[in-house]
Design a protein around this motif. Sequence first.
Motif, mmCIF file in Angstrom:
data_model
loop_
_atom_site.group_PDB
_atom_site.id
_atom_site.type_symbol
_atom_site.label_atom_id
_atom_site.label_comp_id
_atom_site.label_asym_id
_atom_site.label_seq_id
_atom_site.Cartn_x
_atom_site.Cartn_y
_atom_site.Cartn_z
ATOM 1 N N ARG A 110 -0.393 -18.480 -4.589
ATOM 2 C CA ARG A 110 -1.368 -19.006 -5.538
ATOM 3 C C ARG A 110 -2.117 -17.906 -6.278
ATOM 4 N N SER A 119 0.597 -27.032 -4.447
ATOM 5 C CA SER A 119 0.486 -27.028 -5.904
ATOM 6 C C SER A 119 1.183 -28.220 -6.544
ATOM 7 N N MET A 159 -7.069 -21.349 -15.611
ATOM 8 C CA MET A 159 -7.856 -20.341 -14.931
ATOM 9 C C MET A 159 -8.335 -19.257 -15.889
ATOM 10 N N TYR A 216 -4.553 -17.018 -10.279
ATOM 11 C CA TYR A 216 -5.995 -16.771 -10.284
ATOM 12 C C TYR A 216 -6.351 -15.382 -10.798
ATOM 13 N N TYR A 228 -8.811 -25.086 -3.824
ATOM 14 C CA TYR A 228 -8.583 -24.133 -4.901
ATOM 15 C C TYR A 228 -9.450 -24.424 -6.123
ATOM 16 N N THR A 229 -9.741 -25.689 -6.352
ATOM 17 C CA THR A 229 -10.638 -26.026 -7.462
ATOM 18 C C THR A 229 -12.041 -25.502 -7.207
ATOM 19 N N LYS A 230 -12.558 -25.710 -5.995
ATOM 20 C CA LYS A 230 -13.899 -25.246 -5.680
ATOM 21 C C LYS A 230 -13.987 -23.724 -5.703
ATOM 22 N N ALA A 232 -5.591 -28.908 -3.392
ATOM 23 C CA ALA A 232 -6.296 -28.852 -4.673
ATOM 24 C C ALA A 232 -7.814 -28.798 -4.535
ATOM 25 N N PRO A 233 -8.443 -29.566 -3.620
ATOM 26 C CA PRO A 233 -9.904 -29.483 -3.518
ATOM 27 C C PRO A 233 -10.395 -28.069 -3.234
ATOM 28 N N ALA A 237 -12.196 -21.688 -7.547
ATOM 29 C CA ALA A 237 -12.204 -21.263 -8.948
ATOM 30 C C ALA A 237 -13.565 -21.508 -9.583
ATOM 31 N N MET A 238 -14.162 -22.665 -9.307
ATOM 32 C CA MET A 238 -15.476 -22.975 -9.875
ATOM 33 C C MET A 238 -16.537 -22.005 -9.373
ATOM 34 N N ALA A 253 -12.302 -33.844 -1.144
ATOM 35 C CA ALA A 253 -12.841 -33.584 -2.462
ATOM 36 C C ALA A 253 -14.000 -34.519 -2.771
#
Length: 464
Positions: free
Chosen positions: A131, A423, A464, A135, A109-111, A106-107, A113-114, A41
């Motif tokens: 997951r 998660s 989300m 979303y 899934y965060t990216k 997490a890195p 989503a962004m 991340a």
Amino acid sequence: MTLGSSRAGALGPRPAAPGAHPGSGPRGGPAVGRRTLMQGAGALAALGGLGALSGCAGTAARAADDIAFWHLLSGPDGVTMGEMLDGYMATDGAPTVTQTVLAWGAPYYTKLAMASAGGRAPDLAIMHAARVPGYAPGGLLDEWDLDLFGEFGVAKEDFPELIWEKMVVDGKLTAIALDSHPFVLYYNTDIAEAAGVLGSDGLLLPTDNPEDFRELALELGAKAPSGYGLSWGYLGDGSNQWRMFSTYYSQLGGTIDLPIGGKMEYQEEIVIQAIEWILSLIDGEVGNPGHDGGTAISEFATGGSGAFYGGVWESGSYRNEGVPFDMTMVPGVFGEPVAYADSHAFVLPHQMTPDEDRRRNVHAAVAYLLKNSITWAGAGHIPAYSPVIEDPAYADLVPQSHYADAVDHLVYDPPAWFTGSGSDFHTYFGNDMQNVWARRTDPLEGWNAFVARINALLLKPTPM
């Protein structure tokens, strides 16, 4: 920073992430070959945004025959995916598939989503199926076209029922599963033979009640150098703790519901029964009471123990290390042989104005990967595309074919925006239950602390 295609140079190994598996952020194994890999991340955050990623280039800026593909597959899984994509790109008229490999958990899934929210999403991505429910309702994923898949020979009937159910969210086909990867039981065939617990077919004798299973484990331990029949690592690994608990809680008939705005619903009596059973397997007699993931793996890999609880993704490493082993579904000692599982699934990150030709190419590419997923099975995963499992060639895969029936007994995480592989749900379970397995905390005290955390999450709106 621009990441290359699958034809980039190979990289060296990288360390494990707690709760990860070798295909998605492994302990040890070789890293992804033939592509450039960005890790962590911190490195991603240093970019100051998503625009520099090759997978984030505006869709209008690329030709329809250039597919941007994000995933979290590294180690042996990453190599296998690269080989499969090379096979696809070698077919007549196939587009180029440019891979971007991001850090597991997490890195990633965060990216993702962004990217979807910011209008710079890749054309194709991999998510864990558990997951997806977090979303899809937020509009971060687009729907697959089942009619278009039909043109490429893929239909609803080609997927097991339990897997299909995870592919559909709110009536929309938002994921296409490539596999299922359940929690299973490995066993050392040399030790099992010496203990006299192999049948005439050379497979581990079946057990359908806890007493017989414990006796089998003790017999394995009597012939194992470590004196332990079973290896299971839990220290510092919330995901592996959850996999074990979910398996036996589900076998006992337990269910969990997570109503947003409400409170976690479960059966307390079954919770205690499952915890006590797991404690009986790490009592210092059947299994080591203080293993982490690495020490449990090492104990089995060096021939020290008779059996090992873990994910199917460890099979490639054990095979490479020359361990004499076979695999089976976790025996159904409390009923059906259900076990925790998740699936790698293809998703369409949301795009405001998707290119029609490129979307068609993405469907064609995924159909190819599904139909050729016997290659993917080599890493231990069970292909989700049933025609591959039904092909006689799959029966020749050992030990893969010995646990293929697990597709009828999969237990995924209860749907919520905070559950699924990598998660907070798994992390919190490990935080509150680790002292229970170490016998420093009462089972119900640890469980209630976990429930309190989940109830707090249920009161929060989905990010989300």
